[in-house]
Structure formats: structure tokens, C-alpha cells
Design an enzyme around this catalytic site. Structure first.
Site, PDB file in Angstrom:
ATOM      1  CD  GLU A 148     -39.315 -10.225 -27.907  1.00  0.00           C
ATOM      2  OE1 GLU A 148     -39.361  -8.984 -27.773  1.00  0.00           O
ATOM      3  OE2 GLU A 148     -39.111 -10.776 -29.009  1.00  0.00           O
TER       4      GLU A 148
ATOM      5  CB  CYS B 121     -38.447  -7.153 -34.579  1.00  0.00           C
ATOM      6  SG  CYS B 121     -36.837  -7.107 -35.402  1.00  0.00           S
TER       7      CYS B 121
ATOM      8  CG  HIS C 296     -36.384  -8.990 -30.446  1.00  0.00           C
ATOM      9  ND1 HIS C 296     -37.429  -9.731 -30.935  1.00  0.00           N
ATOM     10  CD2 HIS C 296     -35.599  -8.694 -31.505  1.00  0.00           C
ATOM     11  CE1 HIS C 296     -37.275  -9.896 -32.237  1.00  0.00           C
ATOM     12  NE2 HIS C 296     -36.177  -9.276 -32.615  1.00  0.00           N
TER      13      HIS C 296
HETATM   14  N1  GLN Z   1     -37.196  -9.733 -40.865  1.00  0.00           N
HETATM   15  C1  GLN Z   1     -36.985  -8.466 -40.251  1.00  0.00           C
HETATM   16  C2  GLN Z   1     -35.528  -8.033 -40.345  1.00  0.00           C
HETATM   17  O1  GLN Z   1     -34.651  -8.827 -40.560  1.00  0.00           O
HETATM   18  C3  GLN Z   1     -37.438  -8.469 -38.811  1.00  0.00           C
HETATM   19  C4  GLN Z   1     -36.705  -9.439 -37.935  1.00  0.00           C
HETATM   20  C5  GLN Z   1     -37.407  -9.744 -36.648  1.00  0.00           C
HETATM   21  O2  GLN Z   1     -38.617  -9.534 -36.516  1.00  0.00           O
HETATM   22  N2  GLN Z   1     -36.692 -10.270 -35.678  1.00  0.00           N
HETATM   23  O3  GLN Z   1     -35.239  -6.876 -40.198  1.00  0.00           O
END
Ligand code: GLN
Length: 533
Positions: free
Chosen positions: A512, A384, A510
Site C-alpha cells: 500500500e 504484514c 506493505h
Molecule cells: N506485528 C507484526 C511484526 O512486527 C506485524 C507488523 C505489521 O503488520 N506492520 O512482525
């Protein structure tokens, strides 16, 4: 219609006794005996969900496939049971009150005074039953967050008391978890805190059926007998839960003491067959007998609290075991990485993962880390925000886009290589408004990601507002950073990878959240393999 059986898990003496792990372990054993089981967590705080909480508060925010932002215990439930949880599996006080207040405004209680009892408790009971609607489960385990005696958890405890009365002892049992501390000055394990905690529960009208005693050492039969006698439970219903080297050992420890059969006996449910735990035991053997060992750095800004990266750490446990490899995780604070010390801080790692996150704190350290991994051909996994940092770094240092950034951090950047998603532009509320939950992604054949998954269509869970700005896609592609996964509906770039690198992959989703003991996530498995080299 079959009767659903309910198990409630409460905790006393202190918080953090591991109710989530005990619940998940019991559920695992019941599942291994052929019952369909689910676990639910009731959280006594007023946030509608933990999505708006800083990870320093309660650790990571876990995301379900259906897009609920939940307590991290749901991660344990999925990792143990290997079945997805949903929105219904996590309920907070905020959500309960929101529902009741909305109904009040609609006039559903017209003429009545709306009160904690019966209106709030009725809503709690409705939510408890909702999780098994459609007769999906034989047994529902409900973990009550917090500690017995807290003001916040009183309505939950009262709801349990009412349900126990309504459904009868054969359909509803309470397991209470307490702490048995050891006093080194006298060389004794002490039961008094447990007795007091049970007394506290009795004052609310609940007699626990089973006691699980957390302790740092084995407890003798005499002590357990004493607890049984003074707390009014059967002798076989006092179970010890002694610290073990891995949480995945806990189901086996509970099996040895018959926690599952004690529960089934109280429910008058049959348990002729031995539980099917062959794969689980194989996993434990591999976990405990590694043939390799590697050191992986997790670079993030919440590293003071490893619970902030719980699912990532557990994904390494699963993928490490699968590769028969011991993984030493070094948590590295992204705020501490500078141009000057980066070699010092990052050399000696077999692989680097740059963690998810929000906001500007520590961002430059993450960008530098991505550069270090790219230039030194070190396996790199960006999740992310971690992927977004790899994109920013590549734009700045390979594509010569000076000051390239994400508009989350610098909305005036000349090169907004990461930008707010179109559908996010009109959203101002912060709660539950990100791109959340499972989305499809089509993988490019011939990529490393394709090797890892072995298929072209995947679904992965998301939690973000910003995205790769595809205005720049051609520049990236021509220079060796390729989009290896695309959302088929929105065309969003979900995965990037470097062509000429050992293993350099960034994912907008994600992975994970969906790694389990029996199904380690393919990207983690492949990353660990690359780290072993
Ligand atoms: N802050 C970033 C976004 O909103 C990444 C979010 C995250 O790592 N879950 O796109």
C-alpha cells in the site's frame, strides 16, 4: 548553481484543513508544468519519528523506500507526485532537538548558551535546505504541521520568517490555509476567522503571499476581494478550496483558479506550456465512471479511525479506477469477529483484506477471518500481520498444529510458525529498530503473484519484527500454502499464497505504501480483479 525556490504552507483556524492535499496538489501542478518538485513535512511533536505512535494518535505511519517512518502526508505526496520521498522529507521537533543536543554534547557550541534562536532555528533551516541538496529540485514545498499560534510550531514559523528575509520574496513564499465557515442562521460565509489567523501570522513577522480558503461551499468574488483587502494579499492570490468528492480532484480545482501560475509569477518563473495532466484526467474519468462495483472488507483493530489505514484505502481508489470498478470499503473491527458471528459479519463481501498491526488485541478475529476466506474461496489479501494471521490459521486448521501462533502474541506456543527475526533478537529499543524500508524479493514463476507483477524481481517496503518461521516451510508447501516470494539475501519468506484458491495472498511487506495514482500497485489491481470475479 540554480536557485531553489521555497514554498511554505501553513494553516490557521483549525487543524485538519488539508494542508497536505493542497501542498500535494500544488506540487502536482508544478511538476506537470515541467518543474522538479519535492514536498517536506515539518511536524512539531517531540517524538523523533511517528514510528512509536499509536495509529489512533495521527493515523497511519507511512514508510519510505529508504526506511524512514513518517507522517501519513508523505503518502499523499508520493501518491500525487509518483516520486519517492526519503528520510529528509519528514522532520520532527524531536529530531531537531536530538541533533542540536548531540552537537552540544560533542562540544560543537563550546562556550555558548544553546538556545531556540539561533540554534534550533538554524537546525530547522538546515533541514529545510537539506531536502534539495545536490540541486535535485527546482521547487521545495514545506508543509508546517499544526496550526499557527500553537506554542509547538513557533520555532518553525520563526525559521520561515528568517528564510524569507534571507532568500528574498522572489525565492520564498508563504501560502496560508484557513477555514471560512458558513453560518446557517444568517446565511453567510464568515471571513473573520481568516482575518484573525492572518493577524496571528503577522504577529510572528510573516505576511502570507497566498491564502487558500477552505469552505464547504463556493465563495463569491466580493468575499474573496474582502479577504484580499483586509489580509493584504493580491486579489488573484485568494484561492478557494471547496469540498470535493475525491482528493484527486483538488489539483484540477487549483489549476482552474491559477494557484500554480500565481506561485510561478511570484517566483518570476516561466509558465508558457499548459500542464501535462492527461493521464491524471483519464484516471479521474475512470474513477467517476465505474462499470462494476464490489464490496471489500478491511479487517483491523484501528477501524474507528480510517486514517489508520489511509494508504490501503487510497490503494483501493487507484486500483478501483484502473479496473473501472467502484469499491465500497467496509471497515470491520477484528475484535468483534467471533466463531458465532463470522458468517454473518463476513458473508456478502467480494473480498477481504486483513490489515497490518501490532500486539494481541483483535488477533483471533483476524485468524478467524483468514479461515473464513480460505474455506469459502473468497479473495483474501493479508498484509504484514494479515499475512502472519493467515499462516497461523493454516497451521492450526490444516496442519493440525494446535495453538500455533506468533511469538509476538504467545512466546510459549508449541508451534511458533511466526517468530522474531534473527537480527531482532538482540534489539531492545523500540524507536526505528524494525526491519524498515525497501528489500528485494524474488517471485516464483507460475504463481498468482507472478501473474500480478509480470516479473520475478521486485522491491517492496517493510515494517515488522516477526517473520514466517521457515522451519515449517516444507509442511506448508506440501499442504498447499506455497512461498511465492523469497528475499534473495536472507531467505525470508516474503509472500505466501494458496495453490487451490481463487486468490489468497499474504505479503510480509506493505504494498500500500507504493501505490500511486499513475502506478496503482499490481497486487491491489489483481486483488480487485479477483473480487470482481
Ligand atoms: N506485528 C507484526 C511484526 O512486527 C506485524 C507488523 C505489521 O503488520 N506492520 O512482525
Amino acid at each position: 548553481m540554480k536557485e531553489v525556490k521555497y514554498v511554505f504552507v501553513t494553516g490557521g483556524v483549525t487543524s485538519s484543513l488539508g494542508k497536505g492535499i493542497i501542498s500535494a496538489s500544488l506540487a502536482k501542478l508544478l511538476q506537470a508544468r515541467g518543474y522538479s518538485v519535492t514536498i517536506q513535512k515539518l511536524d512539531p511533536y517531540i517524538n523523533v519519528d511517528p514510528g512509536t505512535l499509536n495509529p489512533y494518535e495521527h493515523g497511519e505511519c507511512y514508510v519510505t523506500l529508504d526506511g524512514a517512518e513518517t507522517d501519513l502526508d508523505l503518502g499523499h505526496y508520493e501518491r500525487f507526485l509518483n516520486v519517492p520521498t526519503s528520510q529528509a522529507n519528514n522532520v520532527t521537533t524531536g529530531r531537531i532537538y536530538q541533533t542540536v543536543i548531540n552537537k552540544e554534547r560533542k562540544g560543537d557550541y563550546l562556550g555558548k548558551t544553546v538556545q531556540v534562536i539561533p540554534h534550533i532555528t538554524d537546525e530547522i533551516k538546515r533541514r529545510i535546505k537539506l531536502v534539495s541538496s545536490g540541486n535535485k529540485f527546482d521547487i521545495v514545498l514545506t508543509e508546517i504541521g499544526g496550526t499557527v499560534g500553537d506554542i509547538e510550531s513557533l520555532p518553525y514559523i520563526e525559521s520561515v520568517r528568517q528564510l524569507k528575509w534571507e532568500l528574498g520574496a522572489q525565492n520564498c513564499i508563504v501560502i496560508h490555509l484557513t477555514l471560512v465557515p458558513y453560518l446557517s442562521s444568517t446565511g453567510e460565509s464568515k471571513t473573520k476567522p481568516t482575518q484573525h489567523s492572518v493577524k496571528e501570522l503577522l504577529e510572528t513577522g510573516i505576511q502570507p503571499d497566498i491564502l487558500v480558503l477552505r469552505s464547504d461551499r463556493n465563495l463569491n468574488a466580493e468575499l474573496k476581494r474582502k479577504v484580499a483587502l483586509f489580509c493584504n494579499v493580491e486579489e488573484n492570490s485568494v484561492i478557494e478550496s471547496v469540498d470535493v468528492s475525491t482528493i484527486y480532484e483538488v489539483p484540477i480545482k487549483m489549476l482552474e483558479q491559477g494557484l500554480d501560475t500565481t506561485v510561478l509569477r511570484k517566483f518570476a518563473l516561466p509558465f508558457e506550456n499548459e500542464p501535462q495532466l492527461d493521464e491524471w484526467r483519464e484516471f479521474l474519468v475512470k474513477l467517476k465512471n465505474p462499470k462494476n462495483s464490489i464490496k471489500v472488507g478491511i479487517v483491523g483493530k484501528y477501524v474507528e479511525l480510517p486514517d489508520a489505514y489511509k494508504s490501503i484505502a487510497e490503494s483501493f481508489v487507484h486500483s478501483g479506477a484502473m479496473n473501472e470498478c467502484e469499491i465500497d470499503i467496509e471497515y470491520i473491527h477484528s475484535e468483534e469477529i467471533t466463531e458465532h458471528n463470522m458468517v454473518d459479519r463476513l458473508s456478502g463481501l467480494n473480498g477481504i483484506l486483513v490489515a497490518p498491526g501490532f500486539g494481541s488485541r483483535g488477533i483471533e478475529g483476524k485468524v478467524l477471518t483468514a479461515r473464513y476466506a480460505r474455506e469459502n474461496n473468497i479473495p483474501f489479501f493479508g498484509i504484514c500481520l494479515g499475512m502472519q494471521c493467515a499462516v497461523i490459521e493454516f497451521a492450526r486448521n490444516v496442519l493440525n498444529m494446535e495453538g500455533a501462533h506468533s511469538t509476538e502474541i504467545n512466546h510459549k506456543t508449541r508451534y511458533p510458525v511466526i517468530d522474531l527475526m534473527e537480527e531482532q533478537k538482540s534489539i531492545t529499543d523500540k524507536g526505528g529498530t524494525m526491519r524498515l524500508g525497501g528489500y528485494k524479493c524474488i517471485i516464483t514463476e507460475g504463481s498468482k503473484v507472478f501473474d500480478a507483477y509480470g516479473k520475478t524481481e521486485i522491491t517492496e517496503r517493510h515494517r515488522h519484527r516477526f517473520e514466517f518461521n521457515d522451519k515449517y516451510l516444507d509442511d506448508f508447501r506440501k499442504n498447499g500454502m506455497i512461498p511465492a516470494g523469497i528475499n534473495p539475501e536472507s531467505n525470508l519468506v516474503e509472500i505466501i499464497e494458496l495453490k487451490d484458491h481463487k486468490w489468497f495472498i499474504g505479503v510480509q511487506f506493505h504494498p500500500e505504501y507504493s501505490s500511486t495514482v499513475l502506478n496503482p500497485h499490481p497486487l491491489f489491481v489483481s486483488f480487485v480483479k479477483a473480487c470482481i470475479g
